[in-house]
Design a protein around this motif. Structure first.
Motif: not given
Lengths: 115, 114
Positions: B31, B33, B35, B43, B45, B48-50, B53, B55, B90, B101-103, B105
């Motif tokens: 996934t 993103y 931002y 910040l 959003i 988001s894309y995987n 889908e 979003i 970002f 699920r931490e991001l 960047f």
């Protein structure tokens, strides 16, 4: 729905003193909570997270955070601040039970550590 | 090796132009993103894309569009740039299937619209 609040735009602390950066959250279900740090002209870096288990979680650079479910808080702490800790800190929340995988970030708190 | 890389780091352009920012991640995440960080450091959003889908934050103007040629890349295209588009953008990635699920960047791309 998920939201997070960082009530302080700026926190000032003297080097060597303990620091606290506050964060409160609101979720419908169970929260995943995160702290990130952003140094000037850099991207955000992950510091620590709470998923489940012990309410006190330890992270990078000596930081820790305490999850308090009754107060819906996840304050970031460090026993002894360093000048190099001066940065922008973001709290983030994810309501996993709501099916979302996109965290919501707080507005950020600027931490200034004075020599 | 940079985990999430964005190019360009700085972009200065005129109103009305079309520009793109590229993002690549070598973490094998599923996934990605985008931002936007405004002048007050807030910040927001954007996408988001995987591989299943996309979003889109409904507040994002349709002048902004993500393009993902493969799961390691999520580029941001902006048409008809406006002054208010000036910000730092970002890119981030995460592995949605991993608990926590931490991001991760990228370093950001500072867009200035004149």
């Amino acid at each position: 729905a998920q939201s997070v609040a960082q009530p302080e735009d700026q926190v000032n602390v003297a080097e060597g003193n303990p620091l606290t950066v506050k964060c409160t959250y609101s979720v419908s279900g169970n929260p995943y909570l995160f702290w990130y740090v952003q140094y000037p002209n850099r991207g955000l870096q992950f510091l620590l997270k709470y998923i489940t288990g012990d309410n006190l979680v330890k992270g990078s650079y000596g930081f820790e955070a305490e999850f308090n479910k009754s107060q819906t808080s996840f304050h970031l702490k460090k026993p002894s601040a360093l000048v190099s800790d001066s940065a922008l800190y973001f709290c983030a929340v994810l309501d996993v039970s709501g099916g979302s995988y996109i965290p919501t970030f707080g507005r950020g708190t600027s931490l200034i550590v004075h020599p | 090796d940079t985990a999430v890389s964005q190019t360009p780091k700085y972009l200065v352009t005129q109103m009305g132009n079309d520009k793109s920012i590229k993002c690549e991640q070598n973490l094998g995440h599923d996934t990605m993103y985008w931002y936007k960080q405004d002048s007050k450091k807030f910040l927001k959003i954007m996408f988001s894309y995987n591989n299943k889908e996309l979003i889109i934050n409904e507040t994002v103007p349709n002048r902004f569009s993500p393009k993902s040629p493969d799961k390691a890349h999520l580029n941001l295209h902006i048409n008809s740039l406006e002054l208010g588009d000036s910000a730092v953008y970002f890119c981030a990635s995460s592995q949605v299937g991993v608990i926590g699920r931490e991001l991760f960047f990228g370093e950001g791309s500072r867009l200035t619209v004149l």
